[in-house]
Design a protein around this motif. Sequence first.
Motif, PDB file in Angstrom:
ATOM      1  N   ARG A   1     -63.650  62.070  66.136  1.00 66.86           N
ATOM      2  CA  ARG A   1     -65.099  61.154  66.366  1.00 66.86           C
ATOM      3  C   ARG A   1     -65.082  61.191  67.998  1.00 66.86           C
ATOM      4  NH1 ARG A   1     -62.174  56.411  65.595  1.00 66.86           N
ATOM      5  NH2 ARG A   1     -62.369  54.873  67.299  1.00 66.86           N
ATOM      6  N   HIS A   2     -64.457  61.747  68.935  1.00 67.86           N
ATOM      7  CA  HIS A   2     -64.690  61.958  70.552  1.00 67.86           C
ATOM      8  C   HIS A   2     -64.692  63.382  70.617  1.00 67.86           C
ATOM      9  CE1 HIS A   2     -63.230  57.504  70.773  1.00 67.86           C
ATOM     10  NE2 HIS A   2     -64.039  57.690  70.030  1.00 67.86           N
ATOM     11  N   ASN A   3     -64.886  64.329  69.607  1.00 65.66           N
ATOM     12  CA  ASN A   3     -64.531  65.300  69.991  1.00 65.66           C
ATOM     13  C   ASN A   3     -66.025  66.363  68.932  1.00 65.66           C
ATOM     14  OD1 ASN A   3     -63.382  68.268  70.435  1.00 65.66           O
ATOM     15  ND2 ASN A   3     -61.444  68.054  68.995  1.00 65.66           N
ATOM     16  N   PRO A   4     -66.687  66.274  69.507  1.00 66.42           N
ATOM     17  CA  PRO A   4     -68.085  66.612  68.608  1.00 66.42           C
ATOM     18  C   PRO A   4     -67.966  67.663  68.074  1.00 66.42           C
ATOM     19  CG  PRO A   4     -69.151  66.311  71.258  1.00 66.42           C
ATOM     20  CD  PRO A   4     -67.122  66.024  70.971  1.00 66.42           C
ATOM     21  N   THR A   5     -68.590  69.222  68.821  1.00 66.11           N
ATOM     22  CA  THR A   5     -68.322  70.444  68.796  1.00 66.11           C
ATOM     23  C   THR A   5     -67.905  71.191  67.320  1.00 66.11           C
ATOM     24  OG1 THR A   5     -66.898  70.732  70.382  1.00 66.11           O
ATOM     25  CG2 THR A   5     -69.449  71.545  71.106  1.00 66.11           C
ATOM     26  N   ILE A   6     -66.401  69.977  67.621  1.00 66.70           N
ATOM     27  CA  ILE A   6     -64.838  70.752  65.954  1.00 66.70           C
ATOM     28  C   ILE A   6     -65.851  70.146  64.712  1.00 66.70           C
ATOM     29  CG2 ILE A   6     -63.584  68.885  66.243  1.00 66.70           C
ATOM     30  CD1 ILE A   6     -61.504  70.372  65.987  1.00 66.70           C
ATOM     31  N   ILE A   7     -66.799  68.711  64.392  1.00 70.31           N
ATOM     32  CA  ILE A   7     -67.575  68.252  63.682  1.00 70.31           C
ATOM     33  C   ILE A   7     -68.425  69.403  62.869  1.00 70.31           C
ATOM     34  CG2 ILE A   7     -68.740  66.663  62.693  1.00 70.31           C
ATOM     35  CD1 ILE A   7     -67.621  64.695  64.785  1.00 70.31           C
ATOM     36  N   TYR A   8     -69.390  69.880  63.385  1.00 73.82           N
ATOM     37  CA  TYR A   8     -70.261  71.474  63.688  1.00 73.82           C
ATOM     38  C   TYR A   8     -68.793  72.423  62.700  1.00 73.82           C
ATOM     39  CZ  TYR A   8     -73.800  68.495  65.551  1.00 73.82           C
ATOM     40  OH  TYR A   8     -74.237  67.332  65.918  1.00 73.82           O
ATOM     41  N   ASP A   9     -69.129  72.463  61.417  1.00 79.75           N
ATOM     42  CA  ASP A   9     -68.931  73.690  61.149  1.00 79.75           C
ATOM     43  C   ASP A   9     -69.043  75.338  61.117  1.00 79.75           C
ATOM     44  OD1 ASP A   9     -67.419  71.974  59.015  1.00 79.75           O
ATOM     45  OD2 ASP A   9     -68.593  72.621  56.948  1.00 79.75           O
TER      46      ASP A   9
ATOM     47  N   LEU B   1     -77.543  56.474  71.986  1.00 78.91           N
ATOM     48  CA  LEU B   1     -78.471  56.571  71.301  1.00 78.91           C
ATOM     49  C   LEU B   1     -78.604  55.445  70.061  1.00 78.91           C
ATOM     50  CD1 LEU B   1     -78.605  60.797  71.350  1.00 78.91           C
ATOM     51  CD2 LEU B   1     -80.115  59.103  71.307  1.00 78.91           C
ATOM     52  N   THR B   2     -77.551  54.562  69.730  1.00 79.53           N
ATOM     53  CA  THR B   2     -77.164  54.287  68.118  1.00 79.53           C
ATOM     54  C   THR B   2     -76.176  53.394  69.019  1.00 79.53           C
ATOM     55  OG1 THR B   2     -77.668  54.360  66.143  1.00 79.53           O
ATOM     56  CG2 THR B   2     -76.596  56.110  67.172  1.00 79.53           C
ATOM     57  N   HIS B   3     -75.649  53.026  67.448  1.00 78.79           N
ATOM     58  CA  HIS B   3     -74.053  52.245  67.704  1.00 78.79           C
ATOM     59  C   HIS B   3     -73.363  52.247  66.490  1.00 78.79           C
ATOM     60  CE1 HIS B   3     -74.120  50.375  70.144  1.00 78.79           C
ATOM     61  NE2 HIS B   3     -75.197  49.393  70.390  1.00 78.79           N
ATOM     62  N   PRO B   4     -71.897  53.270  66.338  1.00 80.92           N
ATOM     63  CA  PRO B   4     -71.020  53.099  66.926  1.00 80.92           C
ATOM     64  C   PRO B   4     -71.058  54.806  67.215  1.00 80.92           C
ATOM     65  CG  PRO B   4     -69.794  53.875  65.018  1.00 80.92           C
ATOM     66  CD  PRO B   4     -71.703  54.007  64.914  1.00 80.92           C
ATOM     67  N   SER B   5     -69.766  55.214  67.993  1.00 79.50           N
ATOM     68  CA  SER B   5     -69.309  56.489  68.854  1.00 79.50           C
ATOM     69  C   SER B   5     -69.868  57.267  67.976  1.00 79.50           C
ATOM     70  CB  SER B   5     -68.270  56.661  68.716  1.00 79.50           C
ATOM     71  OG  SER B   5     -67.594  55.209  69.759  1.00 79.50           O
ATOM     72  N   GLN B   6     -69.058  57.447  67.378  1.00 78.54           N
ATOM     73  CA  GLN B   6     -69.684  59.099  66.614  1.00 78.54           C
ATOM     74  C   GLN B   6     -71.091  59.906  66.900  1.00 78.54           C
ATOM     75  OE1 GLN B   6     -66.665  62.121  63.574  1.00 78.54           O
ATOM     76  NE2 GLN B   6     -68.400  59.948  62.552  1.00 78.54           N
ATOM     77  N   PRO B   7     -71.947  58.704  66.247  1.00 80.64           N
ATOM     78  CA  PRO B   7     -73.027  59.694  65.978  1.00 80.64           C
ATOM     79  C   PRO B   7     -73.757  59.517  68.142  1.00 80.64           C
ATOM     80  CG  PRO B   7     -72.974  57.474  65.826  1.00 80.64           C
ATOM     81  CD  PRO B   7     -71.880  58.070  65.399  1.00 80.64           C
ATOM     82  N   ASN B   8     -73.213  59.110  68.638  1.00 81.22           N
ATOM     83  CA  ASN B   8     -73.634  59.353  69.819  1.00 81.22           C
ATOM     84  C   ASN B   8     -72.639  60.936  70.539  1.00 81.22           C
ATOM     85  OD1 ASN B   8     -75.413  56.948  71.205  1.00 81.22           O
ATOM     86  ND2 ASN B   8     -73.453  55.574  70.425  1.00 81.22           N
ATOM     87  N   TYR B   9     -71.457  61.032  69.660  1.00 82.35           N
ATOM     88  CA  TYR B   9     -71.245  62.663  70.654  1.00 82.35           C
ATOM     89  C   TYR B   9     -71.703  63.254  69.641  1.00 82.35           C
ATOM     90  CZ  TYR B   9     -67.348  59.757  72.750  1.00 82.35           C
ATOM     91  OH  TYR B   9     -66.167  59.393  73.076  1.00 82.35           O
ATOM     92  N   VAL B  10     -72.477  63.588  68.032  1.00 83.56           N
ATOM     93  CA  VAL B  10     -72.329  64.401  67.844  1.00 83.56           C
ATOM     94  C   VAL B  10     -73.811  64.509  68.445  1.00 83.56           C
ATOM     95  CG1 VAL B  10     -73.945  64.713  65.634  1.00 83.56           C
ATOM     96  CG2 VAL B  10     -71.420  63.746  65.808  1.00 83.56           C
ATOM     97  N   ALA B  11     -74.777  63.963  67.803  1.00 75.89           N
ATOM     98  CA  ALA B  11     -75.858  64.061  69.252  1.00 75.89           C
ATOM     99  C   ALA B  11     -76.123  64.538  70.478  1.00 75.89           C
ATOM    100  CB  ALA B  11     -76.756  62.634  69.185  1.00 75.89           C
ATOM    101  N   SER B  12     -75.009  64.467  71.165  1.00 72.23           N
ATOM    102  CA  SER B  12     -75.216  64.615  72.378  1.00 72.23           C
ATOM    103  C   SER B  12     -74.676  66.418  72.695  1.00 72.23           C
ATOM    104  CB  SER B  12     -73.864  64.859  73.603  1.00 72.23           C
ATOM    105  OG  SER B  12     -73.114  64.670  72.586  1.00 72.23           O
ATOM    106  N   VAL B  13     -74.656  66.802  71.190  1.00 75.99           N
ATOM    107  CA  VAL B  13     -74.342  68.684  70.962  1.00 75.99           C
ATOM    108  C   VAL B  13     -75.251  69.153  70.172  1.00 75.99           C
ATOM    109  CG1 VAL B  13     -71.487  68.615  71.875  1.00 75.99           C
ATOM    110  CG2 VAL B  13     -71.834  68.305  69.989  1.00 75.99           C
ATOM    111  N   GLY B  14     -75.403  68.086  69.253  1.00 81.77           N
ATOM    112  CA  GLY B  14     -76.395  68.893  68.114  1.00 81.77           C
ATOM    113  C   GLY B  14     -77.972  68.509  68.356  1.00 81.77           C
TER     114      GLY B  14
END
Length: 459
Positions: free
Chosen positions: A172-180, A91-104
Amino acid sequence: MYALPDILFLSAVLAVRAQFVPPSEGPLVASTNYVGASNGSLSKTQVVTGKAFNRFITIWFENTDLSTANSTTTFDDLANQGIRLDQYCSLTHPSQPNYVASVGGDFFGMWDDSLCHIPPNISTVVDLLEEKNISWASYQENIPFDGYEGLSFSSKNYVNTSEPDFVFYVRRHNPTIIYDSVASEPSRLSRHRNFNDFAADVNASALPQWVIVTPNMLNDGRNTSIDYSAQWLEYWLVPLLNDTNFNDNSTLIVLTFDENESDNENNCVLTLLLGGAVPQSLRGTTDLTYYTHYSLLSTIEANWGLGSLGRGDTNKTLSNVFSFVAEATGYTNVNVSSNDILTNATGTIPGPLNPVLYVPFTAPNTAAVGAGGGPVFIGPGMDTSFTVAVAPSPVNLTAQNKTVPWLGPRNGSNAVTNSNGTSGSGTEKSGNGAIKMRGDIVHAAAFGAILSSVAAVLA
């Protein structure tokens, strides 16, 4: 510019050092190379039956162009056992936003890999799953303990024990933990587990129904190469394909990459569908339907008749359901080509995690209808009237000497000291395309630059 002796030395280092070393005797054998011992297995739960599969496993790799991954023998052999998706795009660059988008369902304007957290009224796939009592877990290879929230973690370099500790795990490769909404609930936080836990869960027939798997920073190819990742697959995944506790006739396994390596071309990545749930008649075929990381959400929504997040998962152009699942569920995909949609930009999307184009978090589209047909999940405390339509225009916080409110750790997050005595929150950060060197591992981009320099010198 590298001097020739430096070039030859670094090339030799990569050739000698970047050899795959298995972290244990097998994927279901506990390893002392991981800091955290297993806490025992999860409890078995009743299986919630889906229309096309009962278990969904996503395995993530890093920063590889489609053509590079397609040229690798192991990935090619695996593709012959499943379905190759050749129009699947990040969806974009770099890594973290892609992981975040995949679960949120959104990356909220995020443009880097900095430590951040997303407020508790923003919902995720976890909310959709738990509404239907579907079990889930995130398995992160070198996370030091269940629920660790630090930015990174260094541990002993089992690949080369004479070298310093290595940053094997990154948040940044562990997306669900980024969401409170996930991390602030202890029962959810504890479902972020390491690979010793994974072995315990599989051996106990307790693997959840929705699973995300992230290899460490060597095995995912981030600091090595696609060939290194292929060797990891031969060690870890190939044996598990024959283990019914992992892969039975109702398991769908998705191998994908967070992003490609080339910023100047469309962001398509190799993605494979594997597992017993893939129809025999489709094994060894190629699917040219356009998909993105949002398809990971829409596919499970369709399969289990879930609600939606009212974000990218309901954008029908970007969230086609995997074709055989769409057929099984009666969902109609949109006919679109990856050539028509560019998803390789960085930092150009306004959002609450973009300091230059900042807007506050807005409510999801409550009128959206996702692939599962259920209602949009509304997180507790969400002001549904604060929509994109009424949000203020983007502002440049950096010009005002301000920062994004959601950068940094959440209040009450845990902390730990790395095995080398440095802070657990870490400072590990890489911008897109950065050349990183740690210990004796040379990033593939750096190696490419080295080889180019060698060629120039020798020409």
